[in-house]
Design a protein around this motif. Structure first.
Motif, PDB file in Angstrom:
ATOM      1  N   TRP A 184       0.586  -1.530   0.147  1.00  0.00           N
ATOM      2  CA  TRP A 184       0.125  -0.236   0.229  1.00  0.00           C
ATOM      3  C   TRP A 184       0.936   1.396   0.010  1.00  0.00           C
ATOM      4  CZ3 TRP A 184      -4.379  -0.556  -1.840  1.00  0.00           C
ATOM      5  CH2 TRP A 184      -5.028  -2.237  -1.646  1.00  0.00           C
ATOM      6  N   CYS A 185       2.054   1.011   0.226  1.00  0.00           N
ATOM      7  CA  CYS A 185       2.924   2.070   0.523  1.00  0.00           C
ATOM      8  C   CYS A 185       3.347   2.290  -0.733  1.00  0.00           C
ATOM      9  CB  CYS A 185       4.065   2.412   1.571  1.00  0.00           C
ATOM     10  SG  CYS A 185       3.529   2.681   3.205  1.00  0.00           S
ATOM     11  N   ARG A 186       3.874   2.081  -1.285  1.00  0.00           N
ATOM     12  CA  ARG A 186       4.238   1.322  -2.968  1.00  0.00           C
ATOM     13  C   ARG A 186       2.943   2.555  -3.517  1.00  0.00           C
ATOM     14  NH1 ARG A 186       7.583  -3.690  -3.220  1.00  0.00           N
ATOM     15  NH2 ARG A 186      10.211  -3.116  -2.237  1.00  0.00           N
ATOM     16  N   LYS A 187       2.495   1.775  -4.083  1.00  0.00           N
ATOM     17  CA  LYS A 187       1.339   2.083  -4.459  1.00  0.00           C
ATOM     18  C   LYS A 187       0.986   3.262  -4.531  1.00  0.00           C
ATOM     19  CE  LYS A 187      -3.321   0.378  -6.246  1.00  0.00           C
ATOM     20  NZ  LYS A 187      -4.068  -0.787  -6.334  1.00  0.00           N
ATOM     21  N   THR A 188       0.268   3.611  -3.065  1.00  0.00           N
ATOM     22  CA  THR A 188       0.090   5.120  -3.115  1.00  0.00           C
ATOM     23  C   THR A 188       1.181   6.416  -2.743  1.00  0.00           C
ATOM     24  OG1 THR A 188       0.120   4.763  -0.582  1.00  0.00           O
ATOM     25  CG2 THR A 188      -1.855   4.578  -1.719  1.00  0.00           C
ATOM     26  N   GLY A 189       2.246   6.075  -1.875  1.00  0.00           N
ATOM     27  CA  GLY A 189       3.050   6.659  -1.900  1.00  0.00           C
ATOM     28  C   GLY A 189       3.303   6.992  -0.557  1.00  0.00           C
ATOM     29  N   LEU A 190       2.389   6.948  -0.244  1.00  0.00           N
ATOM     30  CA  LEU A 190       2.338   7.283   1.506  1.00  0.00           C
ATOM     31  C   LEU A 190       3.295   6.915   2.270  1.00  0.00           C
ATOM     32  CD1 LEU A 190      -1.754   6.482   2.079  1.00  0.00           C
ATOM     33  CD2 LEU A 190      -0.685   8.909   1.257  1.00  0.00           C
ATOM     34  N   LYS A 191       3.790   7.683   3.694  1.00  0.00           N
ATOM     35  CA  LYS A 191       4.092   6.916   4.694  1.00  0.00           C
ATOM     36  C   LYS A 191       3.041   5.765   5.721  1.00  0.00           C
ATOM     37  CE  LYS A 191       6.931  11.301   5.371  1.00  0.00           C
ATOM     38  NZ  LYS A 191       6.981  12.558   6.317  1.00  0.00           N
ATOM     39  N   ILE A 192       3.772   5.365   6.119  1.00  0.00           N
ATOM     40  CA  ILE A 192       3.265   4.436   7.191  1.00  0.00           C
ATOM     41  C   ILE A 192       2.254   4.553   7.873  1.00  0.00           C
ATOM     42  CG2 ILE A 192       3.119   2.227   9.350  1.00  0.00           C
ATOM     43  CD1 ILE A 192       5.928   1.447   8.150  1.00  0.00           C
ATOM     44  N   SER A 193       2.446   6.128   8.921  1.00  0.00           N
ATOM     45  CA  SER A 193       1.320   6.908   9.967  1.00  0.00           C
ATOM     46  C   SER A 193       0.565   7.323   8.995  1.00  0.00           C
ATOM     47  CB  SER A 193       1.957   7.873  10.087  1.00  0.00           C
ATOM     48  OG  SER A 193       3.110   8.960   9.544  1.00  0.00           O
ATOM     49  N   GLU A 194       0.437   7.622   7.879  1.00  0.00           N
ATOM     50  CA  GLU A 194      -1.152   7.918   7.006  1.00  0.00           C
ATOM     51  C   GLU A 194      -1.187   7.042   6.366  1.00  0.00           C
ATOM     52  OE1 GLU A 194       1.817  12.267   4.525  1.00  0.00           O
ATOM     53  OE2 GLU A 194       2.041   9.971   3.669  1.00  0.00           O
ATOM     54  N   VAL A 195      -0.805   5.475   6.393  1.00  0.00           N
ATOM     55  CA  VAL A 195      -1.580   4.546   5.886  1.00  0.00           C
ATOM     56  C   VAL A 195      -2.767   4.807   6.656  1.00  0.00           C
ATOM     57  CG1 VAL A 195      -1.374   2.200   5.050  1.00  0.00           C
ATOM     58  CG2 VAL A 195      -0.684   3.494   4.535  1.00  0.00           C
ATOM     59  N   VAL A 196      -1.989   4.450   8.495  1.00  0.00           N
ATOM     60  CA  VAL A 196      -2.695   3.745   9.244  1.00  0.00           C
ATOM     61  C   VAL A 196      -3.879   5.017   9.637  1.00  0.00           C
ATOM     62  CG1 VAL A 196      -2.571   3.586  11.343  1.00  0.00           C
ATOM     63  CG2 VAL A 196      -0.664   3.368  10.557  1.00  0.00           C
ATOM     64  N   MET A 197      -3.442   6.570   9.467  1.00  0.00           N
ATOM     65  CA  MET A 197      -4.455   7.642   9.235  1.00  0.00           C
ATOM     66  C   MET A 197      -5.732   7.351   8.703  1.00  0.00           C
ATOM     67  SD  MET A 197      -5.960   9.923  11.286  1.00  0.00           S
ATOM     68  CE  MET A 197      -4.757  10.963  12.481  1.00  0.00           C
ATOM     69  N   GLU A 198      -6.280   6.051   7.218  1.00  0.00           N
ATOM     70  CA  GLU A 198      -6.632   6.859   6.851  1.00  0.00           C
ATOM     71  C   GLU A 198      -7.118   5.576   6.719  1.00  0.00           C
ATOM     72  OE1 GLU A 198      -7.530   8.062   3.841  1.00  0.00           O
ATOM     73  OE2 GLU A 198      -6.149   9.797   3.894  1.00  0.00           O
ATOM     74  N   ASN A 199      -7.362   4.290   7.683  1.00  0.00           N
ATOM     75  CA  ASN A 199      -7.199   3.362   8.006  1.00  0.00           C
ATOM     76  C   ASN A 199      -8.111   4.250   9.593  1.00  0.00           C
ATOM     77  OD1 ASN A 199      -6.892   1.537   5.759  1.00  0.00           O
ATOM     78  ND2 ASN A 199      -5.141   0.485   7.267  1.00  0.00           N
ATOM     79  N   GLU A 200      -7.804   4.555   9.657  1.00  0.00           N
ATOM     80  CA  GLU A 200      -8.827   5.232  10.969  1.00  0.00           C
ATOM     81  C   GLU A 200     -10.363   5.784  10.693  1.00  0.00           C
ATOM     82  OE1 GLU A 200      -7.888   4.296  14.220  1.00  0.00           O
ATOM     83  OE2 GLU A 200      -5.996   2.696  13.798  1.00  0.00           O
ATOM     84  N   LEU A 201      -9.959   6.589   9.238  1.00  0.00           N
ATOM     85  CA  LEU A 201     -11.044   7.201   8.930  1.00  0.00           C
ATOM     86  C   LEU A 201     -12.342   6.693   8.910  1.00  0.00           C
ATOM     87  CD1 LEU A 201      -8.983   9.415   6.729  1.00  0.00           C
ATOM     88  CD2 LEU A 201     -10.019  10.863   9.029  1.00  0.00           C
ATOM     89  N   ALA A 202     -12.261   4.778   8.947  1.00  0.00           N
ATOM     90  CA  ALA A 202     -13.237   3.604   8.736  1.00  0.00           C
ATOM     91  C   ALA A 202     -14.232   4.458   9.582  1.00  0.00           C
ATOM     92  CB  ALA A 202     -12.904   2.994   8.711  1.00  0.00           C
ATOM     93  N   TRP A 203     -13.518   4.047  11.122  1.00  0.00           N
ATOM     94  CA  TRP A 203     -13.789   4.287  12.466  1.00  0.00           C
ATOM     95  C   TRP A 203     -14.507   5.193  12.925  1.00  0.00           C
ATOM     96  CZ3 TRP A 203      -9.509   0.968  12.421  1.00  0.00           C
ATOM     97  CH2 TRP A 203      -9.804  -0.208  12.122  1.00  0.00           C
TER      98      TRP A 203
END
Length: 476
Positions: A184-203
């Motif tokens: 996911w980091c490679r596909k989006t260019g996001l940092k790991i913390s940014e991937v986590v924040m995007e997932n947290e938005l689901a809650w």
């Protein structure tokens, strides 16, 4: 292998009371869940007698870990996030002295701890070593019974259920392994913390997540500051002296301060020498785990026994790497939580299942990864740091003396913190292309090691230091 689950940052970091996430916070939550079950069945007011049965590791080290105390408070309707820690002794004395418990805070029943709270030292249940059964006997001669498993880090599973009950959400970036996270980091260019924040938005909203993470940091901060200014001896009978306060006093060199912020300013003035920073990191970790051992309020990170590693490394980043910034603190804790969730999904964070590698090892890997991202490391360097940290904790046993979360647990937090910083520096100075071991390989190896490890080295106090150090504890 445990079933995959959706894990939030607030599952990995929980506010609670020491000394153990699996033996204190988990049983506390299990007791609360049983009271809620009685409410749901509309039978709470009909309970006339209650029995609590502790199995396996909960029985063998339950006294030293405060399992009995946690269960009594949970059944009484108290919550570990809000209950005043200075009221624990008086509340327990009231229950044991009057032989009376107010179940759920509303329904009084007779409760004799010697007869109604049973430690079944020779019995274990197959699903997990940390098991507790509640039996409520009603006025119509029927009963309600339920068994719960405290699977590490304050996570609780009711028998017959696969995981903690939570409605599934559609995560934009589902992650079970380090390989999937890197994808996911490679596909989006996001940092790991940014991937986590995007997932947290689901809650919840980003604002709610940020506030919640900063609340987690506030509790870590308050715990550390309190531990650095409290002396004396730890409870439990080992007569272990608290060291953080004396060390803080010596390191601060008389510089004035009045609160956390001015304390950080003062410690920065003590210098950036290697030995000075090493001593400060040890001081931070000691402070948190001395508070934990004293039934203080801590954050499971990812467990209570390993609660000092992440705060110590975060405080190192704040004090000596210019990390005193809300966004950077949030970034640190989000990154750490994702690494912890990968270990929980692929292995375990329970010492009763995997020994201390599952606690100090995981917390060190979490801290190493978080520090690496915050210091500018690439996503692959972040995962490399986590791998290095865990690789050098593989096989670590859990052999607490006297069943207390004190020796060797407290000092192990200092070692885990230093290893995390070293792992981060190694990763930052390395090329991940040349790494021979992946984080997923280490997670797999850790789980295999956990399964192979003799049970006496899994938080039972039946082996290792627990039986080779002569002690004489008072009757609990």
């Amino acid at each position: 292998m445990q079933q995959r689950e959706q894990i939030s940052v607030f599952d990995m970091f929980k506010i609670g009371i020491g000394p153990s996430s699996s033996h204190t916070l988990g049983p506390w939550r299990a007791a609360q869940q049983f009271v809620e079950l009685l409410h749901e069945k509309a039978v709470l007011e009909r309970v006339v007698e209650l029995k609590v049965l502790l199995y396996g590791s909960l029985a063998k080290t339950g006294k030293g870990h405060g399992t009995d105390i946690a269960i009594l408070l949970g059944l009484s309707g108290d919550d570990p996030v809000t209950f005043a820690v200075d009221r624990i002794d008086s509340k327990i004395a009231e229950i044991t002295g009057t032989h009376r418990m107010v179940l759920g805070g509303t329904h009084a029943i007779s409760f004799y701890t010697d007869d109604d709270l049973l430690f079944l030292f020779t019995e274990s249940l197959p699903f997990h070593p940390n098991a507790v059964t509640f039996q409520a006997f009603l006025d119509n001669e029927t009963a309600v019974s339920a068994t719960y498993y405290s699977i590490g880090g304050g996570f609780v599973v009711k028998e017959g259920e696969q995981s903690q009950h939570r409605a599934e959400v559609d995560l934009p970036f589902p992650v079970d392994t380090a390989g999937e996270l890197l994808h996911w980091c490679r596909k989006t260019g996001l940092k790991i913390s940014e991937v986590v924040m995007e997932n947290e938005l689901a809650w919840r909203s980003e604002q709610e997540t940020r506030k919640g993470v900063l609340d987690i940091f506030r509790v870590m901060q308050e715990c550390m500051y309190r531990g650095c200014h409290t002396s004396g001896y730890l409870p439990g009978g080992l007569q272990v002296a608290r060291r953080a306060a004396a060390l803080n006093k010596r390191l601060i060199k008389g510089l004035p301060y009045s609160d956390y912020a001015s304390w950080v300013t003062a410690m920065r003035q003590t210098g950036n020498g290697f030995q000075n920073i090493l001593d400060w990191v040890s001081c931070f970790a000691l402070a948190v785990n001395e508070e934990n051992a004293s039934f203080g309020r801590v954050v499971t990170a990812p467990t209570n026994g390993a609660a000092g590693v992440i705060p110590a490394v975060l405080q190192y980043y704040i004090s000596f790497c210019d990390g005193f910034d809300e966004q950077r603190i949030i970034q640190f804790l989000l990154t750490a939580s994702e690494i912890g969730s990968i270990f929980k999904k692929g292995a375990t964070i329970s010492a009763a299942m995997g020994g201390c590698q599952a606690e100090i090892g995981v917390s060190s890997a979490m801290a190493a990864a978080a520090l690496t991202e915050c210091l500018g490391g690439s996503q692959r360097q972040v995962l490399m740091a986590a791998e290095i940290a865990m690789e050098h904790h593989l096989g670590m046993t859990c052999d607490p003396i006297g069943g207390l979360v004190q020796v060797p647990c407290i000092e192990r937090n200092t070692m885990g913190a230093i290893k995390a910083i070293t792992a981060s520096q190694l990763a930052l100075q390395s090329n991940p292309d040349k790494a021979k071991v992946s984080l997923d390989a280490v997670v797999k190896t850790m789980w295999q090691t956990a399964q192979d490890m003799n049970s006496k080295y899994k938080e039972t106090a039946d082996g290792g230091l627990a039986i080779n150090i002569p002690i004489s504890l008072p009757e609990c």
